[in-house]
Design a protein around this motif. Sequence first.
Motif, PDB file in Angstrom:
ATOM      1  N   GLU A   6       0.836  -1.200   0.000  1.00 44.49           N
ATOM      2  CA  GLU A   6       0.000   0.000   0.000  1.00 44.49           C
ATOM      3  C   GLU A   6       0.871   1.250   0.000  1.00 44.49           C
ATOM      4  O   GLU A   6       1.996   1.247   0.504  1.00 44.49           O
ATOM      5  N   SER A   7       0.318   2.317  -0.530  1.00 44.47           N
ATOM      6  CA  SER A   7       0.968   3.621  -0.484  1.00 44.47           C
ATOM      7  C   SER A   7      -0.102   4.700  -0.559  1.00 44.47           C
ATOM      8  O   SER A   7      -1.263   4.416  -0.871  1.00 44.47           O
ATOM      9  N   GLY A   8       0.315   5.931  -0.261  1.00 46.28           N
ATOM     10  CA  GLY A   8      -0.597   7.057  -0.405  1.00 46.28           C
ATOM     11  C   GLY A   8      -1.153   7.601   0.895  1.00 46.28           C
ATOM     12  O   GLY A   8      -1.846   8.623   0.888  1.00 46.28           O
ATOM     13  N   GLY A   9      -0.858   6.947   2.002  1.00 51.36           N
ATOM     14  CA  GLY A   9      -1.338   7.456   3.279  1.00 51.36           C
ATOM     15  C   GLY A   9      -0.584   8.701   3.692  1.00 51.36           C
ATOM     16  O   GLY A   9       0.397   9.102   3.060  1.00 51.36           O
ATOM     17  N   GLY A  10      -1.064   9.330   4.765  1.00 52.01           N
ATOM     18  CA  GLY A  10      -0.396  10.517   5.257  1.00 52.01           C
ATOM     19  C   GLY A  10      -1.304  11.337   6.142  1.00 52.01           C
ATOM     20  O   GLY A  10      -2.355  10.876   6.582  1.00 52.01           O
ATOM     21  N   LEU A  11      -0.864  12.564   6.379  1.00 55.06           N
ATOM     22  CA  LEU A  11      -1.619  13.509   7.209  1.00 55.06           C
ATOM     23  C   LEU A  11      -2.390  14.459   6.307  1.00 55.06           C
ATOM     24  O   LEU A  11      -1.809  15.048   5.379  1.00 55.06           O
ATOM     25  N   SER A  21      -3.172   3.546  -2.862  1.00 54.08           N
ATOM     26  CA  SER A  21      -2.903   2.567  -3.919  1.00 54.08           C
ATOM     27  C   SER A  21      -2.384   1.291  -3.285  1.00 54.08           C
ATOM     28  O   SER A  21      -1.722   1.324  -2.246  1.00 54.08           O
ATOM     29  N   CYS A  22      -2.678   0.188  -3.926  1.00 50.66           N
ATOM     30  CA  CYS A  22      -2.179  -1.109  -3.473  1.00 50.66           C
ATOM     31  C   CYS A  22      -1.783  -1.913  -4.701  1.00 50.66           C
ATOM     32  O   CYS A  22      -2.629  -2.199  -5.565  1.00 50.66           O
ATOM     33  N   ARG A  71     -10.113  -0.444  -9.645  1.00 50.11           N
ATOM     34  CA  ARG A  71      -8.989  -1.354  -9.889  1.00 50.11           C
ATOM     35  C   ARG A  71      -8.517  -1.208 -11.320  1.00 50.11           C
ATOM     36  O   ARG A  71      -9.310  -0.890 -12.217  1.00 50.11           O
ATOM     37  N   ASP A  72      -7.235  -1.481 -11.503  1.00 52.79           N
ATOM     38  CA  ASP A  72      -6.634  -1.518 -12.834  1.00 52.79           C
ATOM     39  C   ASP A  72      -5.956  -2.885 -12.939  1.00 52.79           C
ATOM     40  O   ASP A  72      -4.859  -3.087 -12.405  1.00 52.79           O
ATOM     41  N   ASN A  73      -6.610  -3.803 -13.608  1.00 50.23           N
ATOM     42  CA  ASN A  73      -6.083  -5.165 -13.683  1.00 50.23           C
ATOM     43  C   ASN A  73      -4.768  -5.243 -14.467  1.00 50.23           C
ATOM     44  O   ASN A  73      -3.954  -6.128 -14.226  1.00 50.23           O
ATOM     45  N   ALA A  74      -4.578  -4.326 -15.383  1.00 49.98           N
ATOM     46  CA  ALA A  74      -3.333  -4.322 -16.163  1.00 49.98           C
ATOM     47  C   ALA A  74      -2.135  -3.951 -15.285  1.00 49.98           C
ATOM     48  O   ALA A  74      -0.996  -4.338 -15.592  1.00 49.98           O
ATOM     49  N   LEU A  75      -2.406  -3.203 -14.210  1.00 55.78           N
ATOM     50  CA  LEU A  75      -1.325  -2.756 -13.316  1.00 55.78           C
ATOM     51  C   LEU A  75      -1.335  -3.514 -11.988  1.00 55.78           C
ATOM     52  O   LEU A  75      -0.532  -3.204 -11.104  1.00 55.78           O
ATOM     53  N   THR A  77      -3.342  -3.266  -9.593  1.00 57.89           N
ATOM     54  CA  THR A  77      -3.472  -2.207  -8.598  1.00 57.89           C
ATOM     55  C   THR A  77      -4.929  -1.934  -8.263  1.00 57.89           C
ATOM     56  O   THR A  77      -5.791  -1.918  -9.153  1.00 57.89           O
ATOM     57  N   VAL A  78      -5.162  -1.697  -6.983  1.00 55.56           N
ATOM     58  CA  VAL A  78      -6.475  -1.252  -6.521  1.00 55.56           C
ATOM     59  C   VAL A  78      -6.286   0.093  -5.829  1.00 55.56           C
ATOM     60  O   VAL A  78      -5.256   0.334  -5.190  1.00 55.56           O
ATOM     61  N   TYR A  79      -7.274   0.962  -6.004  1.00 50.39           N
ATOM     62  CA  TYR A  79      -7.190   2.322  -5.468  1.00 50.39           C
ATOM     63  C   TYR A  79      -8.353   2.580  -4.513  1.00 50.39           C
ATOM     64  O   TYR A  79      -9.422   1.974  -4.623  1.00 50.39           O
ATOM     65  N   LEU A  80      -8.124   3.516  -3.619  1.00 44.79           N
ATOM     66  CA  LEU A  80      -9.212   4.027  -2.790  1.00 44.79           C
ATOM     67  C   LEU A  80      -9.100   5.552  -2.788  1.00 44.79           C
ATOM     68  O   LEU A  80      -8.185   6.109  -2.171  1.00 44.79           O
TER      69      LEU A  80
END
Length: 117
Positions: A6-11, A21-22, A71-75, A77-80
């Motif tokens: 996962e990425s994209g977290g923060g304050l 993103s995952c 979701r992007d199956n080609a990548l 990746t799943v997004y929120l």
Amino acid sequence: QVQLVESGGGLVQPGGSLTLSCVASLNDFSRYSMAWYRQAPGHERELVARILVAGRTQYANSGKGRFTISRDNALNTVYLQMNSLKPEDTAVYYCNANRALSGETYWGQGTQVTVSS
């Protein structure tokens, strides 16, 4: 070894937005339903949103109208996408991959989201 990163977290300030993103190291990503869960201190892990293999989405009441899972199956990746964030959205957010047919389920390590002024 399957990894979900996962990425994209923060304050972020109340009312702000974040996109998580995952990326999953799954050979057949498109055959897994993907979901985001969250866990706040002192609380159980709870479902935030799920996107099924066919693309149908499900949301917890807490995020309806504010969160969008995709979701992007080609990548692989799943997004929120999270909008209009509230302090009560503060939690560690986890990515989950699940394949009911085989009973497989995988978790990411989590990314912290903090909503505070």
